[in-house]
Design a protein around this motif. Sequence first.
Motif, PDB file in Angstrom:
ATOM      1  N   PRO A  65       3.454   6.983   2.255  1.00  0.00           N
ATOM      2  CA  PRO A  65       2.460   6.208   4.019  1.00  0.00           C
ATOM      3  C   PRO A  65       3.656   4.803   4.184  1.00  0.00           C
ATOM      4  N   PRO A  66       3.110   4.740   5.559  1.00  0.00           N
ATOM      5  CA  PRO A  66       3.689   3.832   5.933  1.00  0.00           C
ATOM      6  C   PRO A  66       4.730   2.209   5.811  1.00  0.00           C
ATOM      7  N   ALA A  67       5.352   1.980   5.375  1.00  0.00           N
ATOM      8  CA  ALA A  67       5.418   0.392   4.630  1.00  0.00           C
ATOM      9  C   ALA A  67       4.295  -0.894   5.548  1.00  0.00           C
ATOM     10  N   ASP A  68       4.748  -0.342   6.761  1.00  0.00           N
ATOM     11  CA  ASP A  68       3.733  -1.115   7.734  1.00  0.00           C
ATOM     12  C   ASP A  68       2.286  -1.425   7.629  1.00  0.00           C
ATOM     13  N   LEU A  69       1.815  -0.080   6.987  1.00  0.00           N
ATOM     14  CA  LEU A  69       0.551  -0.091   6.451  1.00  0.00           C
ATOM     15  C   LEU A  69      -0.248  -0.863   5.734  1.00  0.00           C
ATOM     16  N   GLY A  70      -1.285  -1.820   5.601  1.00  0.00           N
ATOM     17  CA  GLY A  70      -2.290  -2.029   4.604  1.00  0.00           C
ATOM     18  C   GLY A  70      -2.097  -1.639   3.256  1.00  0.00           C
ATOM     19  N   TRP A  71      -2.292  -2.156   1.915  1.00  0.00           N
ATOM     20  CA  TRP A  71      -2.202  -1.662   0.926  1.00  0.00           C
ATOM     21  C   TRP A  71      -3.640  -0.429   0.828  1.00  0.00           C
ATOM     22  N   GLU A  72      -4.047  -0.772   1.204  1.00  0.00           N
ATOM     23  CA  GLU A  72      -5.747   0.256   0.673  1.00  0.00           C
ATOM     24  C   GLU A  72      -5.397   1.537   1.877  1.00  0.00           C
ATOM     25  N   ALA A  73      -4.716   1.520   2.703  1.00  0.00           N
ATOM     26  CA  ALA A  73      -4.330   2.987   3.668  1.00  0.00           C
ATOM     27  C   ALA A  73      -3.563   3.084   3.093  1.00  0.00           C
ATOM     28  N   ARG A  74      -2.370   2.963   2.515  1.00  0.00           N
ATOM     29  CA  ARG A  74      -1.358   3.309   1.852  1.00  0.00           C
ATOM     30  C   ARG A  74      -1.492   4.161   0.986  1.00  0.00           C
ATOM     31  N   LEU A  75      -2.646   3.295   0.111  1.00  0.00           N
ATOM     32  CA  LEU A  75      -2.950   4.047  -1.146  1.00  0.00           C
ATOM     33  C   LEU A  75      -3.655   5.701  -0.788  1.00  0.00           C
ATOM     34  N   ILE A 113       2.596   3.497  -5.157  1.00  0.00           N
ATOM     35  CA  ILE A 113       1.318   3.070  -5.353  1.00  0.00           C
ATOM     36  C   ILE A 113       1.528   1.500  -6.257  1.00  0.00           C
ATOM     37  N   HIS A 114       1.766   0.996  -7.064  1.00  0.00           N
ATOM     38  CA  HIS A 114       2.076  -0.144  -7.610  1.00  0.00           C
ATOM     39  C   HIS A 114       3.168  -1.272  -6.542  1.00  0.00           C
ATOM     40  N   GLU A 115       2.943  -0.622  -5.482  1.00  0.00           N
ATOM     41  CA  GLU A 115       4.055  -1.852  -3.934  1.00  0.00           C
ATOM     42  C   GLU A 115       2.474  -2.295  -3.844  1.00  0.00           C
ATOM     43  N   ALA A 116       1.895  -1.041  -3.302  1.00  0.00           N
ATOM     44  CA  ALA A 116       0.406  -1.055  -2.901  1.00  0.00           C
ATOM     45  C   ALA A 116      -0.370  -2.614  -3.769  1.00  0.00           C
ATOM     46  N   PHE A 117      -0.379  -2.362  -4.711  1.00  0.00           N
ATOM     47  CA  PHE A 117      -1.007  -3.252  -6.286  1.00  0.00           C
ATOM     48  C   PHE A 117      -0.806  -4.201  -5.676  1.00  0.00           C
ATOM     49  N   ALA A 118       1.296  -4.360  -5.470  1.00  0.00           N
ATOM     50  CA  ALA A 118       1.795  -6.168  -5.348  1.00  0.00           C
ATOM     51  C   ALA A 118       1.352  -6.711  -4.450  1.00  0.00           C
ATOM     52  N   ASP A 119       1.091  -5.489  -3.068  1.00  0.00           N
ATOM     53  CA  ASP A 119       0.762  -6.539  -1.539  1.00  0.00           C
ATOM     54  C   ASP A 119      -0.791  -6.464  -1.471  1.00  0.00           C
ATOM     55  N   ALA A 120      -1.397  -6.322  -2.809  1.00  0.00           N
ATOM     56  CA  ALA A 120      -2.761  -6.390  -2.944  1.00  0.00           C
ATOM     57  C   ALA A 120      -3.439  -7.672  -3.517  1.00  0.00           C
ATOM     58  N   GLY A 121      -1.766  -8.209  -4.458  1.00  0.00           N
ATOM     59  CA  GLY A 121      -2.020  -9.779  -5.201  1.00  0.00           C
ATOM     60  C   GLY A 121      -2.736  -9.173  -6.479  1.00  0.00           C
TER      61      GLY A 121
END
Length: 180
Positions: A65-75, A113-121
């Motif tokens: 998914p595009p990196a500019d999406l929020g973490w939930e949208a990416r997941l 997935i790990h990047e999305a989690f990092a962005d989620a805090g």
Amino acid sequence: MAPRKNQILSTALEIADEFGLDAVTMRAVANRVGITPMALYRHVEDKEALLDGMLELAMSEVPAPPADLGWEARLTELAGGVRDMARRHPAAIGLAFSRPGYTPGVRRLVGAIHEAFADAGVPERHRARLERMVSTFVVGFAVSEVSGRFPHDQAEGLAREFARDLRDLMGVVRAVATED
């Protein structure tokens, strides 16, 4: 040699799509590609490497998914991509539960997935555990869906259930992100 290996893996995936994983033999793949079974070993080490390659090829179809999406949208996009791939390759998705998953394509998805989690805090120490939870849910749902465990006449309802369950998992991610 790489184009030949890609052709071999694509052919193995086609056989699995048509007839199931049991039909994927070194002989069947070699026959369809038009080489002898012994010649196949110049391109694919053994049956285990063939299965790993099939999983890699199938997982490489899941778009990042595009990196500019929020973490939930990416997941959510990743999860949807895995379900879509499972519909195209119903036999191959089961390999995700039986193979170690160290291929570049699998690592790419796990990394996303790990990047999305990092962005989620989510603290780093919790990311692997949460990734296993999310991945197991997504792949398990996809395997169940394509194997006929769920009624095929309820596709719309399944899509809603999948989305709801995924939202619930996002709640777990948010809870872990804020527990420290």
